[in-house]
Scaffold this motif. Structure first.
Motif, PDB file in Angstrom:
ATOM      1  N   MET A   1     -55.719  31.724  27.838  1.00 33.85           N
ATOM      2  CA  MET A   1     -55.104  33.023  27.599  1.00 33.85           C
ATOM      3  C   MET A   1     -55.359  33.983  28.756  1.00 33.85           C
ATOM      4  O   MET A   1     -54.513  34.812  29.064  1.00 33.85           O
ATOM      5  CB  MET A   1     -55.627  33.619  26.293  1.00 33.85           C
ATOM      6  CG  MET A   1     -55.048  34.978  26.022  1.00 33.85           C
ATOM      7  SD  MET A   1     -55.491  35.589  24.410  1.00 33.85           S
ATOM      8  CE  MET A   1     -55.210  37.295  24.626  1.00 33.85           C
ATOM      9  N   VAL A   2     -56.513  33.850  29.410  1.00 31.68           N
ATOM     10  CA  VAL A   2     -56.846  34.760  30.509  1.00 31.68           C
ATOM     11  C   VAL A   2     -55.841  34.625  31.645  1.00 31.68           C
ATOM     12  O   VAL A   2     -55.376  35.634  32.191  1.00 31.68           O
ATOM     13  CB  VAL A   2     -58.285  34.510  31.009  1.00 31.68           C
ATOM     14  CG1 VAL A   2     -58.573  35.308  32.259  1.00 31.68           C
ATOM     15  CG2 VAL A   2     -59.285  34.838  29.921  1.00 31.68           C
ATOM     16  N   GLU A   3     -55.457  33.401  31.994  1.00 38.71           N
ATOM     17  CA  GLU A   3     -54.494  33.213  33.086  1.00 38.71           C
ATOM     18  C   GLU A   3     -53.139  33.813  32.726  1.00 38.71           C
ATOM     19  O   GLU A   3     -52.484  34.429  33.566  1.00 38.71           O
ATOM     20  CB  GLU A   3     -54.358  31.732  33.409  1.00 38.71           C
ATOM     21  CG  GLU A   3     -55.605  31.153  34.042  1.00 38.71           C
ATOM     22  CD  GLU A   3     -55.553  29.640  34.160  1.00 38.71           C
ATOM     23  OE1 GLU A   3     -54.541  29.028  33.775  1.00 38.71           O
ATOM     24  OE2 GLU A   3     -56.544  29.075  34.641  1.00 38.71           O
ATOM     25  N   ARG A   4     -52.735  33.640  31.478  1.00 38.44           N
ATOM     26  CA  ARG A   4     -51.446  34.196  31.049  1.00 38.44           C
ATOM     27  C   ARG A   4     -51.510  35.723  31.050  1.00 38.44           C
ATOM     28  O   ARG A   4     -50.563  36.391  31.436  1.00 38.44           O
ATOM     29  CB  ARG A   4     -51.094  33.665  29.666  1.00 38.44           C
ATOM     30  CG  ARG A   4     -49.736  34.115  29.192  1.00 38.44           C
ATOM     31  CD  ARG A   4     -49.260  33.241  28.086  1.00 38.44           C
ATOM     32  NE  ARG A   4     -48.338  33.947  27.240  1.00 38.44           N
ATOM     33  CZ  ARG A   4     -47.512  33.350  26.428  1.00 38.44           C
ATOM     34  NH1 ARG A   4     -47.525  32.048  26.318  1.00 38.44           N
ATOM     35  NH2 ARG A   4     -46.682  34.037  25.696  1.00 38.44           N
ATOM     36  N   LEU A   5     -52.635  36.266  30.636  1.00 39.30           N
ATOM     37  CA  LEU A   5     -52.817  37.717  30.649  1.00 39.30           C
ATOM     38  C   LEU A   5     -52.768  38.239  32.087  1.00 39.30           C
ATOM     39  O   LEU A   5     -52.121  39.263  32.356  1.00 39.30           O
ATOM     40  CB  LEU A   5     -54.145  38.068  29.983  1.00 39.30           C
ATOM     41  CG  LEU A   5     -54.387  39.499  29.576  1.00 39.30           C
ATOM     42  CD1 LEU A   5     -53.311  40.008  28.631  1.00 39.30           C
ATOM     43  CD2 LEU A   5     -55.746  39.629  28.927  1.00 39.30           C
ATOM     44  N   ASP A   6     -53.418  37.540  33.007  1.00 35.88           N
ATOM     45  CA  ASP A   6     -53.367  37.926  34.421  1.00 35.88           C
ATOM     46  C   ASP A   6     -51.926  37.914  34.930  1.00 35.88           C
ATOM     47  O   ASP A   6     -51.493  38.846  35.619  1.00 35.88           O
ATOM     48  CB  ASP A   6     -54.218  36.986  35.274  1.00 35.88           C
ATOM     49  CG  ASP A   6     -55.699  37.176  35.075  1.00 35.88           C
ATOM     50  OD1 ASP A   6     -56.111  38.192  34.471  1.00 35.88           O
ATOM     51  OD2 ASP A   6     -56.462  36.288  35.520  1.00 35.88           O
ATOM     52  N   ALA A   7     -51.180  36.876  34.577  1.00 32.22           N
ATOM     53  CA  ALA A   7     -49.785  36.765  35.018  1.00 32.22           C
ATOM     54  C   ALA A   7     -48.942  37.883  34.416  1.00 32.22           C
ATOM     55  O   ALA A   7     -48.067  38.446  35.088  1.00 32.22           O
ATOM     56  CB  ALA A   7     -49.225  35.395  34.637  1.00 32.22           C
ATOM     57  N   THR A   8     -49.214  38.228  33.168  1.00 24.70           N
ATOM     58  CA  THR A   8     -48.466  39.313  32.513  1.00 24.70           C
ATOM     59  C   THR A   8     -48.712  40.639  33.219  1.00 24.70           C
ATOM     60  O   THR A   8     -47.769  41.353  33.568  1.00 24.70           O
ATOM     61  CB  THR A   8     -48.858  39.422  31.027  1.00 24.70           C
ATOM     62  OG1 THR A   8     -48.528  38.201  30.367  1.00 24.70           O
ATOM     63  CG2 THR A   8     -48.141  40.576  30.350  1.00 24.70           C
ATOM     64  N   PHE A   9     -49.978  40.964  33.461  1.00 27.34           N
ATOM     65  CA  PHE A   9     -50.277  42.241  34.116  1.00 27.34           C
ATOM     66  C   PHE A   9     -49.788  42.256  35.565  1.00 27.34           C
ATOM     67  O   PHE A   9     -49.349  43.301  36.059  1.00 27.34           O
ATOM     68  CB  PHE A   9     -51.755  42.580  34.013  1.00 27.34           C
ATOM     69  CG  PHE A   9     -52.142  43.100  32.659  1.00 27.34           C
ATOM     70  CD1 PHE A   9     -51.596  44.277  32.168  1.00 27.34           C
ATOM     71  CD2 PHE A   9     -53.031  42.412  31.862  1.00 27.34           C
ATOM     72  CE1 PHE A   9     -51.925  44.766  30.910  1.00 27.34           C
ATOM     73  CE2 PHE A   9     -53.372  42.885  30.598  1.00 27.34           C
ATOM     74  CZ  PHE A   9     -52.818  44.060  30.126  1.00 27.34           C
ATOM     75  N   HIS A  10     -49.826  41.112  36.235  1.00 26.92           N
ATOM     76  CA  HIS A  10     -49.274  41.030  37.595  1.00 26.92           C
ATOM     77  C   HIS A  10     -47.774  41.336  37.559  1.00 26.92           C
ATOM     78  O   HIS A  10     -47.266  42.112  38.380  1.00 26.92           O
ATOM     79  CB  HIS A  10     -49.527  39.647  38.198  1.00 26.92           C
ATOM     80  CG  HIS A  10     -48.791  39.419  39.477  1.00 26.92           C
ATOM     81  ND1 HIS A  10     -49.134  40.046  40.655  1.00 26.92           N
ATOM     82  CD2 HIS A  10     -47.708  38.658  39.756  1.00 26.92           C
ATOM     83  CE1 HIS A  10     -48.301  39.664  41.604  1.00 26.92           C
ATOM     84  NE2 HIS A  10     -47.420  38.828  41.086  1.00 26.92           N
ATOM     85  N   GLU A  78     -49.548  39.840  23.396  1.00 28.45           N
ATOM     86  CA  GLU A  78     -50.917  39.450  23.766  1.00 28.45           C
ATOM     87  C   GLU A  78     -51.580  40.525  24.624  1.00 28.45           C
ATOM     88  O   GLU A  78     -52.756  40.846  24.430  1.00 28.45           O
ATOM     89  CB  GLU A  78     -50.902  38.120  24.507  1.00 28.45           C
ATOM     90  CG  GLU A  78     -50.536  36.942  23.639  1.00 28.45           C
ATOM     91  CD  GLU A  78     -50.349  35.655  24.427  1.00 28.45           C
ATOM     92  OE1 GLU A  78     -50.620  35.635  25.648  1.00 28.45           O
ATOM     93  OE2 GLU A  78     -49.924  34.673  23.805  1.00 28.45           O
ATOM     94  N   ALA A  79     -50.825  41.087  25.563  1.00 24.49           N
ATOM     95  CA  ALA A  79     -51.368  42.156  26.418  1.00 24.49           C
ATOM     96  C   ALA A  79     -51.696  43.386  25.590  1.00 24.49           C
ATOM     97  O   ALA A  79     -52.738  44.020  25.790  1.00 24.49           O
ATOM     98  CB  ALA A  79     -50.369  42.499  27.525  1.00 24.49           C
ATOM     99  N   GLU A  80     -50.830  43.723  24.643  1.00 21.22           N
ATOM    100  CA  GLU A  80     -51.083  44.869  23.774  1.00 21.22           C
ATOM    101  C   GLU A  80     -52.354  44.649  22.948  1.00 21.22           C
ATOM    102  O   GLU A  80     -53.183  45.552  22.810  1.00 21.22           O
ATOM    103  CB  GLU A  80     -49.913  45.128  22.836  1.00 21.22           C
ATOM    104  CG  GLU A  80     -50.161  46.314  21.931  1.00 21.22           C
ATOM    105  CD  GLU A  80     -49.100  46.499  20.870  1.00 21.22           C
ATOM    106  OE1 GLU A  80     -49.023  47.617  20.342  1.00 21.22           O
ATOM    107  OE2 GLU A  80     -48.376  45.541  20.553  1.00 21.22           O
ATOM    108  N   GLN A  81     -52.533  43.445  22.440  1.00 20.91           N
ATOM    109  CA  GLN A  81     -53.732  43.134  21.653  1.00 20.91           C
ATOM    110  C   GLN A  81     -54.988  43.305  22.510  1.00 20.91           C
ATOM    111  O   GLN A  81     -55.985  43.883  22.074  1.00 20.91           O
ATOM    112  CB  GLN A  81     -53.649  41.708  21.121  1.00 20.91           C
ATOM    113  CG  GLN A  81     -54.846  41.292  20.301  1.00 20.91           C
ATOM    114  CD  GLN A  81     -54.734  39.834  19.851  1.00 20.91           C
ATOM    115  OE1 GLN A  81     -53.812  39.116  20.212  1.00 20.91           O
ATOM    116  NE2 GLN A  81     -55.702  39.412  19.073  1.00 20.91           N
TER     117      GLN A  81
END
Length: 109
Positions: A1-10, A78-81
């Motif tokens: 999930m951390v990698e996906r979160l990083d990609a989302t914020f990027h 996921e980012a909102e959570q």
């Protein structure tokens, strides 16, 4: 999930990509339609869409010669959570600080 979160914020870090997502929230759009408000080339818009795709925020499909993009909201949820967890953390800390300052003012009187 951390990698996906990083990609989302990027992906969200760029105002053009945020604008593209806002446009896609209204419905499916071609890459040309996404490029139009920014006066950019198809290739430039396609690069932005690729970043959004890698983050899982957009899916792309071919319809004849057009490439149509659609918003995928899961990564945004996921980012909102993740942000809500930090909001709770900071609200607790700030509430404690406010109480401390209030107590300090009352003891000064």
């Amino acid at each position: 999930m951390v990698e996906r979160l990083d990609a989302t914020f990027h992906a969200l870090a760029d105002p053009t990509r945020r604008g593209m997502l806002a446009s896609l929230a209204l419905g499916e759009k071609s890459i040309g339609e996404l490029a139009q408000p920014y006066a950019m080339s198809f290739a430039g818009a396609s690069k932005h869409v690729q970043v959004l795709e890698r983050a899982g925020l957009v899916t792309r499909r071919k319809a004849g010669r057009a490439q149509l993009c659609r918003l995928e909201a899961g990564p945004l949820a996921e980012a909102e959570q993740w942000l809500r967890q930090w909001e709770q953390f900071w609200n607790l800390r700030l509430d404690a600080l406010e109480a401390l300052l209030r107590d300090h003012k009352e003891t000064e009187r």
